[in-house]
Design an enzyme around this catalytic site. Structure first.
Site, PDB file in Angstrom:
ATOM      1  N   ARG A 196      26.900 -30.898 -15.351  1.00 52.14           N
ATOM      2  CA  ARG A 196      26.875 -32.198 -14.644  1.00 52.14           C
ATOM      3  C   ARG A 196      26.534 -31.742 -12.961  1.00 52.14           C
ATOM      4  NH1 ARG A 196      28.706 -33.150 -19.253  1.00 52.14           N
ATOM      5  NH2 ARG A 196      30.030 -31.347 -18.821  1.00 52.14           N
ATOM      6  N   THR A 197      27.693 -31.342 -12.596  1.00 57.42           N
ATOM      7  CA  THR A 197      27.813 -31.255 -10.900  1.00 57.42           C
ATOM      8  C   THR A 197      26.329 -30.615 -10.421  1.00 57.42           C
ATOM      9  OG1 THR A 197      30.251 -31.209 -11.148  1.00 57.42           O
ATOM     10  CG2 THR A 197      29.032 -30.565  -9.066  1.00 57.42           C
ATOM     11  N   LYS A 243      28.678  -7.247  -5.906  1.00 60.89           N
ATOM     12  CA  LYS A 243      28.570  -5.976  -4.927  1.00 60.89           C
ATOM     13  C   LYS A 243      29.912  -6.104  -4.047  1.00 60.89           C
ATOM     14  CE  LYS A 243      23.748  -5.912  -5.149  1.00 60.89           C
ATOM     15  NZ  LYS A 243      22.419  -5.977  -4.376  1.00 60.89           N
ATOM     16  N   ARG A 269      30.682 -24.395  -5.536  1.00 57.28           N
ATOM     17  CA  ARG A 269      31.848 -24.438  -6.374  1.00 57.28           C
ATOM     18  C   ARG A 269      32.362 -23.029  -6.547  1.00 57.28           C
ATOM     19  NH1 ARG A 269      32.022 -27.182 -12.253  1.00 57.28           N
ATOM     20  NH2 ARG A 269      32.408 -28.998 -10.982  1.00 57.28           N
ATOM     21  N   HIS A 290      37.675 -32.200  -5.841  1.00 57.78           N
ATOM     22  CA  HIS A 290      36.331 -32.446  -6.359  1.00 57.78           C
ATOM     23  C   HIS A 290      35.867 -33.722  -5.829  1.00 57.78           C
ATOM     24  CE1 HIS A 290      32.734 -32.130  -8.720  1.00 57.78           C
ATOM     25  NE2 HIS A 290      33.168 -31.791  -9.894  1.00 57.78           N
TER      26      HIS A 290
END
Ligand code: NCD
Length: 452
Positions: A54-55, A83, A105, A133
């Site tokens: 969703r986000t 890496k 995120r 959040h």
């Protein structure tokens, strides 16, 4: 040049700004396809080091609806992070020439704050570990505002994993600031972190009181319920008996998923212990008018027999993520005027001047990404000193406080601390650490009388 506005914590927005975002979101939701003139030529980059549906998709949809473009690294394991590239370097490269705004995120608490330190464009925190959040919270508050027409004075149940749910953390602070009452119904062992309750109390004058939640029926039967209210204690005493404050009825139940990916071995729980909300639990009279919310994804904590219940708004809540994120993106890009105010004030933040990284949270970005991090503390209260990691907000125990100009240290309870400027304070675990780092105790018998 005005400084860049980031959205790292829900504290970054004033209440007036949040309400202005809701007004814009409501306009966008009415005619979602009419706004492509707002951000043409602008690009957002979604940098996701953790899973999301969703986000990420609602952010990308929001940017496209505003007429902008999107570049996306949906799985950073496929990027140069694999890496060994640091978050700081990634942000320096992507923000600017590649993109005008970054949506990040990350599994470490404080990652978005670190990214903002290195970014030349606005950073939006789309979830940093179990910390915050804020854009989900705007979506949640917007839903309450649409459903109930207000936020102030609402009684909102926060249920489930209150310890590790970042959605709960940002939401609880915002509810308290709006003057809503919070009824904590935690999964046993997953109560709201102590530091949060203390902050709610000290900064937002929220009073935690024992609650008699018998009217909530099955919902609260297996939980120690705490009522957090911004009401004045004298008003409370009218409704509080020996069993605690009577929770008679609530306006919303916000359920959360056990955040198993963040649980540690000590949290070892069996799946059968988890709270579950179903038709029977929602038949309690006190929940008659309560909307059922969930940030999603859900597992078994809301049974599907509630999906058709008109009080269940979790899918509507998720769809509101698009207009609210259109308002956030448009505002941070400077194309809307919802954020015309000054950023809400933060507590003073100081780099730790000596000593090791004092943060005790092993998943804080200050530990997981130590190459580019200068540990910093935030002064939550000066007397007695209470400090928190400026990245992950976890409290840091302080055993001694030094003064960088005199080279002396004091006990945290010493009245002498009132004479030290906060930006001259140096925080130590204990007196031994202060001494090892060259500070002298201010509590020694007077050297003048000793020498004479
Ligand atoms: C939440 C999250 O990622 O914190 N999901 C979301 O963004 N809607 C909640 C969760 O994962 O439980």
């Amino acid at each position: 040049m005005p400084s860049i506005r980031h959205l790292i914590s829900i504290d970054d927005l004033s209440l007036a700004e949040m309400l202005a975002l809701f007004e814009r979101a409501r306009e966008f939701a009415g005619e979602p396809k009419n706004w492509s003139h707002l951000c043409p030529g602008r690009i957002s980059a979604t940098l996701f080091y953790e899973a999301s549906t969703r986000t990420r998709l609602s952010f990308e949809s929001a940017m496209l609806r505003l007429g902008g473009g999107v570049i996306t690294a949906a799985d950073m394991r496929m990027s140069s992070a694999s890496k060994g590239e640091s978050l700081a370097d990634t942000v320096r490269v992507v923000g600017g020439a590649y993109a005008d705004i970054l949506v990040l995120r990350h599994p470490s608490e404080g990652a978005a704050r670190l990214a903002a330190e290195f970014s030349s464009v606005p950073v939006i925190n789309a979830g940093d570990g179990s910390h915050e959040h804020p854009t989900q919270t705007l979506c949640d508050l917007y839903s309450l505002w649409i459903e109930h027409g207000r936020i102030e004075g609402l009684d909102v149940v926060l249920a489930g994993d209150l310890r590790y749910s970042r959605t709960i953390h940002s939401f609880a602070y915002a509810l308290a600031r709006f003057g809503a009452n919070i009824i904590c119904v935690p999964q046993s062992g997953f109560e709201m972190p102590e530091y949060m309750v203390r902050r709610l109390r000290e900064e937002f004058a929220v009073e935690p009181v024992r609650a008699n939640a018998s009217r909530l029926g099955e919902l609260a039967s297996a939980s120690d319920v705490v009522y957090l209210t911004p009401q004045k204690p004298h008003q409370l005493s009218l409704f509080t008996d020996a069993r605690g404050f009577n929770v008679e009825r609530v306006d919303a139940v916000y359920m959360t998923r056990p955040q198993t990916e963040r649980h540690t071995a000590q949290d070892g729980q069996t799946k059968t212990d988890y709270l579950q909300l179903g038709k029977r639990a929602m038949s309690a009279d006190s929940l008659r008018d309560a909307v059922v919310m969930h940030p999603l994804p859900r597992r078994e904590e809301i049974s599907s027999d509630l999906d058709a219940d008109p009080r269940s708004i979790y899918f509507k809540q998720a769809s509101r993520g698009v207009p609210i994120r259109m308002a956030i993106l448009g505002s941070l890009l400077g194309e809307l005027d919802a954020l015309s105010g000054r950023p809400a004030a933060r507590n003073p933040v100081f780099p730790v001047q000596v000593g090791d990284n004092p943060c005790l949270n092993p998943t804080c970005i200050a530990h997981t990404e130590d190459r580019h991090v200068t540990p910093k503390v935030e002064l939550a209260s000066a007397f007695p000193p209470r400090v928190a990691c400026a990245y992950c907000s976890n409290e840091i125990p302080v055993g001694a406080v030094g003064c960088s100009t005199t080279g002396h240290f004091h006990a945290p309870s010493s009245r002498e601390l009132r004479k030290i400027r906060p930006d001259h304070m140096v925080f130590f675990r204990d007196a031994a650490q202060a001494q090892a780092l060259g500070f002298a105790s201010a509590a020694r018998p007077s050297s003048v009388s000793e020498r004479s």
